[in-house]
Scaffold this motif. Structure first.
Motif, short mmCIF file in Angstrom:
data_model
loop_
_atom_site.label_atom_id
_atom_site.label_comp_id
_atom_site.label_asym_id
_atom_site.label_seq_id
_atom_site.Cartn_x
_atom_site.Cartn_y
_atom_site.Cartn_z
N VAL A 1 0.82 -1.21 0.00
CA VAL A 1 0.00 0.00 0.00
C VAL A 1 0.85 1.26 0.00
CG1 VAL A 1 -1.94 -1.11 1.14
CG2 VAL A 1 -0.15 -0.11 2.54
N ASN A 2 2.12 1.14 0.40
CA ASN A 2 2.97 2.34 0.40
C ASN A 2 3.17 2.89 -1.00
OD1 ASN A 2 3.33 2.22 3.15
ND2 ASN A 2 5.18 0.94 3.03
N THR A 3 3.04 2.03 -2.00
CA THR A 3 3.28 2.51 -3.37
C THR A 3 2.08 3.23 -3.95
OG1 THR A 3 2.61 0.39 -4.25
CG2 THR A 3 4.95 0.68 -3.82
N LEU A 4 0.92 3.21 -3.28
CA LEU A 4 -0.24 3.94 -3.81
C LEU A 4 0.07 5.42 -3.94
CD1 LEU A 4 -3.17 2.23 -1.88
CD2 LEU A 4 -2.69 2.08 -4.32
N SER A 5 0.85 5.93 -3.00
CA SER A 5 1.20 7.35 -3.07
C SER A 5 2.06 7.66 -4.28
CB SER A 5 1.95 7.76 -1.80
OG SER A 5 3.10 6.95 -1.64
N TYR A 6 2.71 6.60 -4.83
CA TYR A 6 3.54 6.80 -6.00
C TYR A 6 2.72 7.29 -7.19
CZ TYR A 6 6.75 5.82 -9.79
OH TYR A 6 7.54 5.93 -10.89
N LEU A 7 1.45 6.90 -7.22
CA LEU A 7 0.59 7.31 -8.32
C LEU A 7 0.44 8.82 -8.40
CD1 LEU A 7 -2.22 4.63 -7.96
CD2 LEU A 7 -0.53 4.76 -9.79
N ASN A 8 0.60 9.48 -7.26
CA ASN A 8 0.42 10.92 -7.22
C ASN A 8 1.73 11.69 -7.37
OD1 ASN A 8 -2.38 10.63 -6.70
ND2 ASN A 8 -1.93 10.19 -4.55
N SER A 9 2.85 10.98 -7.50
CA SER A 9 4.13 11.66 -7.63
C SER A 9 4.49 11.82 -9.10
CB SER A 9 5.23 10.88 -6.91
OG SER A 9 5.43 9.64 -7.53
N HIS A 10 5.43 12.71 -9.35
CA HIS A 10 5.87 12.92 -10.73
C HIS A 10 6.61 11.68 -11.21
CE1 HIS A 10 7.94 14.57 -14.21
NE2 HIS A 10 7.08 15.57 -14.16
N PRO A 11 6.34 11.18 -12.43
CA PRO A 11 6.90 9.90 -12.87
C PRO A 11 8.41 9.88 -12.98
CG PRO A 11 5.78 11.01 -14.68
CD PRO A 11 5.42 11.75 -13.43
N MET A 12 9.05 11.04 -13.12
CA MET A 12 10.51 11.04 -13.24
C MET A 12 11.18 11.77 -12.09
SD MET A 12 11.28 9.14 -15.69
CE MET A 12 13.00 9.50 -15.98
N GLU A 13 10.52 11.85 -10.95
CA GLU A 13 11.13 12.50 -9.80
C GLU A 13 12.20 11.59 -9.23
OE1 GLU A 13 9.87 14.33 -5.47
OE2 GLU A 13 8.33 13.90 -6.97
N SER A 14 13.45 12.06 -9.20
CA SER A 14 14.59 11.22 -8.85
C SER A 14 14.44 10.59 -7.48
CB SER A 14 15.88 12.05 -8.90
OG SER A 14 16.07 12.58 -10.18
N SER A 15 14.07 11.40 -6.48
CA SER A 15 13.97 10.86 -5.12
C SER A 15 12.93 9.76 -5.03
CB SER A 15 13.62 11.98 -4.13
OG SER A 15 14.77 12.72 -3.79
N ARG A 16 11.78 9.94 -5.70
CA ARG A 16 10.74 8.92 -5.64
C ARG A 16 11.24 7.60 -6.25
NH1 ARG A 16 9.14 12.33 -2.83
NH2 ARG A 16 7.11 13.41 -2.84
N LEU A 17 11.92 7.71 -7.38
CA LEU A 17 12.38 6.50 -8.05
C LEU A 17 13.46 5.78 -7.25
CD1 LEU A 17 12.44 7.87 -11.69
CD2 LEU A 17 10.91 6.12 -10.80
N LEU A 18 14.45 6.51 -6.77
CA LEU A 18 15.51 5.86 -6.01
C LEU A 18 15.02 5.41 -4.64
CD1 LEU A 18 18.60 8.04 -7.00
CD2 LEU A 18 17.96 5.77 -7.81
N ASN A 19 14.04 6.12 -4.09
CA ASN A 19 13.47 5.68 -2.82
C ASN A 19 12.76 4.34 -3.00
OD1 ASN A 19 12.79 6.07 -0.01
ND2 ASN A 19 10.69 6.41 -0.71
N SER A 20 12.18 4.12 -4.18
CA SER A 20 11.54 2.82 -4.41
C SER A 20 12.56 1.70 -4.37
CB SER A 20 10.82 2.83 -5.76
OG SER A 20 11.74 2.89 -6.83
N LEU A 21 13.80 2.00 -4.78
CA LEU A 21 14.86 0.99 -4.70
C LEU A 21 15.23 0.71 -3.24
CD1 LEU A 21 16.77 -0.79 -6.34
CD2 LEU A 21 18.36 1.13 -6.45
N ILE A 22 15.24 1.76 -2.43
CA ILE A 22 15.49 1.57 -1.00
C ILE A 22 14.40 0.70 -0.38
CG2 ILE A 22 15.68 2.75 1.23
CD1 ILE A 22 18.08 3.17 -0.58
N GLU A 23 13.14 0.92 -0.78
CA GLU A 23 12.03 0.11 -0.26
C GLU A 23 12.19 -1.35 -0.65
OE1 GLU A 23 8.45 1.85 -1.68
OE2 GLU A 23 8.51 3.55 -0.29
N ILE A 24 12.71 -1.60 -1.85
CA ILE A 24 12.95 -2.99 -2.27
C ILE A 24 13.96 -3.65 -1.35
CG2 ILE A 24 13.98 -4.39 -4.11
CD1 ILE A 24 12.77 -2.35 -6.09
N VAL A 25 15.04 -2.94 -1.04
CA VAL A 25 16.07 -3.48 -0.14
C VAL A 25 15.48 -3.75 1.24
CG1 VAL A 25 18.26 -3.00 0.99
CG2 VAL A 25 17.93 -2.37 -1.41
N GLN A 26 14.64 -2.84 1.73
CA GLN A 26 14.01 -3.03 3.03
C GLN A 26 13.06 -4.23 3.02
OE1 GLN A 26 12.27 0.84 3.62
NE2 GLN A 26 14.14 1.70 4.52
#
Length: 688
Positions: free
Chosen positions: A9-34
């Motif tokens: 459910v944490n990724t639902l907020s991703y729908l509202n973020s800019h598709p090429m926002e660097s922090s959002r994209l790299l943060n998703s990689l951090i979430e994968i590691v977690q």
């Protein structure tokens, strides 16, 4: 393998973020590691890759292109079938299945016009896809997937990954299995520019390429599996549909995860393109991702650093203080500095470094990335130089090599042959039949389309190091290095049949055929005489009715075994066993040998038996123990002539032909192992 996606459910907020926002994209990689760190272990799959990450990746593939997932699933079925025929254990089969499912995961970041291109890729498009496969490896490394999985997936696409193991082989058995399975599935599936091959034709193509592109033992194992009832699962459409739909993104959260993965791949590809190196450090000050450029620039493989504590000394002994990474964590702001390294000549080389904080949805710094770029201005023109080189060496209409480049390649191959004259090469001349009539009747634009389609078909049908050139007009030349005349004739005939059976230029009122001339290099040849010989053979084909293949006969000396053939014979062990045993007891004694030696019966005929003795390790290769030195033994049963029957027995000659499965480091090791196997068999038969 069927998996489904657990919603995040944490990724639902991703729908509202800019598709090429660097922090959002790299943060998703951090979430994968977690996700990897917080998931309880216990599933056998977790030893290869975290099962939750596997589900997310498969769902992303489904979201991006369902046909890619279907292809990967079929490759997995074929790979497991081959592995089972090679004696692999359950854990090994699980590894090759997962590697097959993920071998094309890099495609989720590729745009449609390249992913679905109905033809051969241009060199730039091929490099674009290759770079996405490198990104896929970097993401798998970040998820701390097993090194065995990473190596198989990497080697399947020719990506070199340093695991820190100096004894590592160039190509693992798993990667060779995957290569054969991938090629077979592709050949037996329809493409927009050709129909699907039937299984028999596809196997013939793989056998033709055995020893160069594909491992002949693996192709043989594939053929055995296809002959078994186990291969029926490959054609179970209902099971395929259920397995594929199990990975469909059915919720908003699943779709958000999938979309995030696709854009993450695109973003990391952009990083690969723009920067010489980059790496990511999480808030616990551990390395999360270490690009291939970083491994090359700093000399540390990713396996040594991912998950390990970060320290500035990893990249330089004289870095700025305090560490720019720590400054970014504390200030939540980017900073820039200069990094000086020594090049291979010992000269100072300056790189610009940007240190970027990565923020979560609450604007908290959860990681820091460092992006490193060489300041050398001349490197910015590499793409322009590549385009100029392509323009100078390629035919503008068809995209294949032009005549000038063919001349250069011919000289290179000829020089190699002069150095090793026992390894022959051949050339194939091809001329489209009645091409002038096509131009006159249907227009020159249709004629151009015919040339383009024929060139594309030729390239698609060739699977090794052949060089395709447009020689002029409607003539093409195919240069076939390390290829004897017999093999070149087979390829020419396959091309002739393919052209005759394919709809060219999307015209129902057009039937295109071609004539072929083939020649193999001979003792007194030079490049010009060889070309004339093939051209003369082509002239003969056209004068004798067209749509046929003619060749220049090879002199008797050329019929001697080639170096490649002799090399292969060095890996075959022949022996004979003479025994006096009742016919009814022979199969019982052989069965006893099979049971006591844990051998596998691969094939049984009335006068022969095919066995496998020993089994490969996890990724193939030969071990120090005999049970990890696998060989294939064919036992041929011959009754000796003038053989009188005494007390129900006859003298029987058994001829054994032993070959290694895989390739040991030394021929002596193989022949010692083969001798031991034969002597053991002899003792069971109480033989002479």
């Amino acid at each position: 393998m069927s998996t489904s996606l657990s919603p995040n459910v944490n990724t639902l907020s991703y729908l509202n973020s800019h598709p090429m926002e660097s922090s959002r994209l790299l943060n998703s990689l951090i979430e994968i590691v977690q996700t990897v760190e917080n998931s309880p272990s216990g599933n056998p799959i977790d030893e290869i890759i975290n099962i939750h990450i596997l589900r997310r990746l498969l769902t992303a593939i489904h979201f991006r292109d369902i046909q890619t997932l279907k292809h990967s699933r079929r490759v997995g079925i074929i790979s497991v079938g081959i592995g089972s025929r090679l004696g692999w254990e359950d854990s090994e089969l699980r590894l090759i299945e997962i590697a097959s499912l993920l071998h094309d995961v890099g495609k989720i970041g590729i745009p449609d016009h390249i992913l679905h291109k109905p033809g051969r890729l241009s060199p730039d498009e091929a490099e674009y896809i290759a770079s996405h496969h490198r990104v896929a490896i970097e993401i798998l490394q970040a998820t701390q997937a097993s090194q065995e999985l990473i190596q198989i997936v990497a080697q399947a696409h020719g990506v070199k990954v340093d695991t820190g193991d100096s004894n590592e082989k160039n190509s693992s058995l798993g990667a060779r299995i995957l290569a054969v399975a991938d090629a077979f599935e592709s050949l037996t599936s329809a493409r927009s520019y050709r129909p699907a091959f039937d299984e028999k034709s596809a196997l013939k193509i793989l056998h033709e390429q055995s020893g160069k592109e594909f491992d002949r033992n693996i192709v043989a194992a594939l053929e055995r599996w296809l002959d078994s009832h186990e291969s029926r699962g490959l054609h179970d459409d209902s099971a395929a549909e259920s397995a594929v739909q199990a990975n469909a993104p059915t919720t908003d959260s699943a779709k958000a995860n999938a979309a995030c993965f696709c854009q993450l791949f695109q973003y990391l590809h952009l990083m690969e393109s723009l920067y010489d190196a980059f790496y990511l450090i999480d808030e616990k000050r551990r390395v999360v991702i270490w690009s291939m450029g970083a491994a090359k620039l700093f000399g540390f493989p990713a396996v040594d650093l991912i998950g390990q504590p970060w320290h500035r000394s990893v990249v330089t002994a004289d870095g700025p203080k305090p560490d720019p990474v720590e400054i970014a964590f504390q200030s939540a702001k980017s900073n820039c500095h200069t990094l000086t390294l020594k090049d291979i000549d010992g000269n100072d080389q300056e790189f610009g470094v940007q240190t970027v904080p990565i923020l979560d949805l609450n604007q908290r710094v959860v990681a820091t990335a460092e992006l490193i770029c060489d300041g050398n201005e001349s490197k910015k023109h590499r793409g322009q130089f590549r385009k100029l080189h392509m323009a100078a060496t390629r035919d503008a209409l068809t995209g294949v090599v032009n005549r000038g480049e063919l001349d250069d390649k011919m000289i290179q191959v000829f020089n190699k042959w002069n150095a090793e004259p026992t390894i022959p090469f051949s050339i194939v001349f091809l001329d489209i039949d009645h091409f002038k009539e096509i131009n006159d009747r249907l227009s020159h634009s249709v004629g151009d389309r015919v040339l383009i389609d024929v060139a594309r078909l030729i390239q698609d049908e060739l699977y090794s190091g052949e060089i395709v050139s447009r020689y002029g007009g409607e003539e093409f030349v195919i240069l076939c290095p390390e290829t004897p005349l017999e093999t070149a004739l087979e390829r020419a005939e396959r091309l002739r049949r393919a052209i005759m059976g394919t709809k060219i230029a999307e015209r129902e009122d057009l039937r295109v055929t071609a004539s072929f001339g083939v020649a193999q290099v001979e003792k007194n040849d030079d490049p010009e005489s060889l070309m004339k010989a093939a051209d003369k053979a082509l002239y003969e084909a056209k004068n004798s009715g067209r749509n046929r293949t003619c060749h220049r006969k090879v002199s008797a000396v050329q019929n001697a075994p080639t170096a490649e053939q002799k090399k292969q014979s060095d890996w075959i062990h022949h022996a004979e066993i003479t025994t006096c045993v009742a016919s009814s007891m022979l199969h019982i004694k052989l069965k006893g040998y099979v049971l006591d030696n844990m051998a596998k019966i691969l094939d049984v005929k009335e006068d022969s038996l095919l066995l496998q003795v020993g089994a490969s390790g996890l990724l193939g290769g030969w071990g120090n123990k005999q049970d990890r030195q696998p060989v294939k033994v064919r036992v041929e049963i011959h009754e000796l002539p003038n053989n009188e029957k005494v007390s129900g027995t006859r003298r029987i000659l058994l001829k054994t032909i032993t070959e290694p499965i895989g390739r040991p480091a030394k021929k002596e090791t193989f022949h010692t192992r083969a001798s031991i196997v034969v002597e053991s068999l002899r003792s069971y038969l109480i033989a002479d």
